[in-house]
Scaffold this active site. Structure first.
Site, PDB file in Angstrom:
ATOM      1  N   GLU A 192      -0.083  -0.575  15.023  1.00  0.00           N
ATOM      2  CA  GLU A 192      -1.004   0.541  14.774  1.00  0.00           C
ATOM      3  C   GLU A 192      -1.949   0.743  15.957  1.00  0.00           C
ATOM      4  O   GLU A 192      -2.239   1.877  16.347  1.00  0.00           O
ATOM      5  CB  GLU A 192      -1.819   0.291  13.509  1.00  0.00           C
ATOM      6  CG  GLU A 192      -2.772   1.445  13.193  1.00  0.00           C
ATOM      7  CD  GLU A 192      -3.716   1.150  12.051  1.00  0.00           C
ATOM      8  OE1 GLU A 192      -4.875   1.619  12.121  1.00  0.00           O
ATOM      9  OE2 GLU A 192      -3.310   0.460  11.090  1.00  0.00           O
ATOM     10  N   CYS A 201      -8.859   1.751   5.825  1.00  0.00           N
ATOM     11  CA  CYS A 201      -8.234   2.311   4.631  1.00  0.00           C
ATOM     12  C   CYS A 201      -8.841   1.674   3.385  1.00  0.00           C
ATOM     13  O   CYS A 201      -8.806   0.448   3.240  1.00  0.00           O
ATOM     14  CB  CYS A 201      -6.720   2.073   4.670  1.00  0.00           C
ATOM     15  SG  CYS A 201      -5.861   2.616   3.181  1.00  0.00           S
ATOM     16  N   SER A 259       1.977 -11.231   9.124  1.00  0.00           N
ATOM     17  CA  SER A 259       1.073 -10.216   8.580  1.00  0.00           C
ATOM     18  C   SER A 259      -0.389 -10.609   8.787  1.00  0.00           C
ATOM     19  O   SER A 259      -0.869 -11.588   8.204  1.00  0.00           O
ATOM     20  CB  SER A 259       1.343 -10.024   7.081  1.00  0.00           C
ATOM     21  OG  SER A 259       0.350  -9.221   6.496  1.00  0.00           O
ATOM     22  N   SER A 260      -1.112  -9.845   9.606  1.00  0.00           N
ATOM     23  CA  SER A 260      -2.540 -10.110   9.807  1.00  0.00           C
ATOM     24  C   SER A 260      -3.314  -9.805   8.528  1.00  0.00           C
ATOM     25  O   SER A 260      -4.289 -10.480   8.200  1.00  0.00           O
ATOM     26  CB  SER A 260      -3.082  -9.282  10.980  1.00  0.00           C
ATOM     27  OG  SER A 260      -2.835  -7.905  10.783  1.00  0.00           O
ATOM     28  N   ASN A 261      -2.881  -8.785   7.801  1.00  0.00           N
ATOM     29  CA  ASN A 261      -3.496  -8.464   6.521  1.00  0.00           C
ATOM     30  C   ASN A 261      -3.315  -9.621   5.537  1.00  0.00           C
ATOM     31  O   ASN A 261      -4.226  -9.970   4.793  1.00  0.00           O
ATOM     32  CB  ASN A 261      -2.876  -7.183   5.962  1.00  0.00           C
ATOM     33  CG  ASN A 261      -3.274  -6.897   4.535  1.00  0.00           C
ATOM     34  OD1 ASN A 261      -2.491  -7.114   3.613  1.00  0.00           O
ATOM     35  ND2 ASN A 261      -4.484  -6.417   4.326  1.00  0.00           N
ATOM     36  N   SER A 283       1.870  -5.901   2.616  1.00  0.00           N
ATOM     37  CA  SER A 283       3.255  -5.895   3.090  1.00  0.00           C
ATOM     38  C   SER A 283       4.159  -6.772   2.223  1.00  0.00           C
ATOM     39  O   SER A 283       5.302  -7.047   2.593  1.00  0.00           O
ATOM     40  CB  SER A 283       3.304  -6.401   4.542  1.00  0.00           C
ATOM     41  OG  SER A 283       2.671  -7.667   4.653  1.00  0.00           O
ATOM     42  N   CYS A 336       0.872  -1.166   0.000  1.00  0.00           N
ATOM     43  CA  CYS A 336       0.000   0.000   0.000  1.00  0.00           C
ATOM     44  C   CYS A 336       0.916   1.224   0.000  1.00  0.00           C
ATOM     45  O   CYS A 336       2.119   1.111   0.249  1.00  0.00           O
ATOM     46  CB  CYS A 336      -0.902   0.004   1.233  1.00  0.00           C
ATOM     47  SG  CYS A 336      -0.031   0.059   2.812  1.00  0.00           S
ATOM     48  N   THR A 364      -6.922   0.446  10.629  1.00  0.00           N
ATOM     49  CA  THR A 364      -7.113   0.746   9.205  1.00  0.00           C
ATOM     50  C   THR A 364      -7.071  -0.474   8.302  1.00  0.00           C
ATOM     51  O   THR A 364      -7.601  -0.432   7.189  1.00  0.00           O
ATOM     52  CB  THR A 364      -6.057   1.753   8.707  1.00  0.00           C
ATOM     53  OG1 THR A 364      -4.748   1.190   8.874  1.00  0.00           O
ATOM     54  CG2 THR A 364      -6.156   3.064   9.469  1.00  0.00           C
TER      55      THR A 364
END
Length: 299
Positions: free
Chosen positions: A130, A203, A231-233, A275, A12, A166
């Site tokens: 975050e 986001c 990475s949780s995303n 990421s 991102c 986000t």
């Protein structure tokens, strides 16, 4: 066999900005400290470490002085800036603009909730970088919620203002919003704007990837999802791929690829988290294509 990289995958703008700042700083410095992993991808962290980026934690930060420290895209709580002033540390602030705006909104809402005996609730992962920055805006009074069990810590007879980390799921946020609204109705018999204020602070560059990824995963026979395990995303987006393509595989690098995954496949898709660097996805594409050149796949 066709191997395609999803062009909507990868960094991102916040992560890309932070990494560019780190590389620019290291051109003229022997060592640049970074408070936490600059990105949740071990391959990229290793690449930057070899360029001179040294990752430290908050305890190590307390022992530093007269140096430069990078704040990554996740942002930091006010205490970090205070410590930097006390220890003569120059902060290279690469906080994502979206995160900084959210921190300001949380601080403003917290001040209002303090006057009204209300509560700040943050939909996010406790301990995430975050989220630490967000709860820091509330003197650590914010209630971090991930699942139904966490809701038991909220007093629904008092006003609630809800925000989200986000990078969380839009679907998850709105499901939580409804659960909180229902609990307030149960506790007070009514629901007004004074009782509950929900702020969708996700986001859109991140949330918009879900529908894009659903299409990409459906268009390919096999999906190789590339992400760091921390990475949780990455975990969330990988589950999106699995929803529409059972032949989806999560890998951190090419060493984890099993050639048998591609048997009988004509279209292979490579995608990743916010990421995941593009250079890493390109490396996996080249590796998979090299397997075909070695006639590994069954015809």
């Amino acid at each position: 066999m066709e191997v395609t990289i999803d062009q909507n995958s990868g960094y991102c703008f916040g992560v890309e900005y932070a990494i560019q700042m780190a590389e620019d700083e290291m051109e003229g410095e022997n060592t640049l400290y970074c408070l936490g992993d600059i990105v949740h991808n071990d391959m990229e962290v290793k690449r930057l470490r070899e360029k001179g980026l040294k990752v430290i934690d908050r305890e190590q930060l307390k022992c530093l002085s007269d140096c430069k420290v990078l704040i990554r895209a996740h942002g930091e709580p006010p205490e970090t800036y205070k410590l930097a002033i006390e220890n003569n540390i120059e902060l290279i602030d690469a906080s994502c603009p979206v995160v900084l705006k959210l921190q300001h909104r949380v601080k403003t809402a917290f001040d209002k909730m303090e006057r009204e005996q209300g509560q700040i609730v943050i939909y996010g992962k406790k301990g995430h970088a975050e989220v630490i920055g967000l709860t820091g805006q509330t003197l650590e009074k914010a209630i971090v919620v991930m699942d139904d069990a966490d809701l038991d810590r909220v007093d629904f007879s008092r006003p609630v203002t809800l925000f989200s980390q986000t990078t969380k799921s839009t679907k998850g946020f709105y499901a939580l919003k409804e659960k909180i609204a229902d609990r307030i109705r149960e506790a007070k018999g009514t629901l007004t704007e004074v009782d509950f204020n929900a702020n969708d602070s996700i986001c859109r560059q991140v949330s918009n990837r879900e529908p894009q990824l659903l299409r990409f995963a459906a268009e390919n026979d096999v999906i190789v999802f590339v992400s760091g395990k921390k990475s949780s995303n990455g975990r969330a987006l990988y589950q999106v791929c699995q929803q529409v393509n059972s032949r989806s595989y999560f890998v951190e690098n090419e060493d984890e690829i099993d050639p048998s995954w591609f048997e009988g496949a004509s279209k292979i898709g490579i995608c990743g988290a916010t990421s995941t660097p593009m250079w890493l996805m390109e490396r996996l594409r080249d590796f998979i294509q090299s397997l075909e050149d070695k006639t590994v796949f069954a015809q």
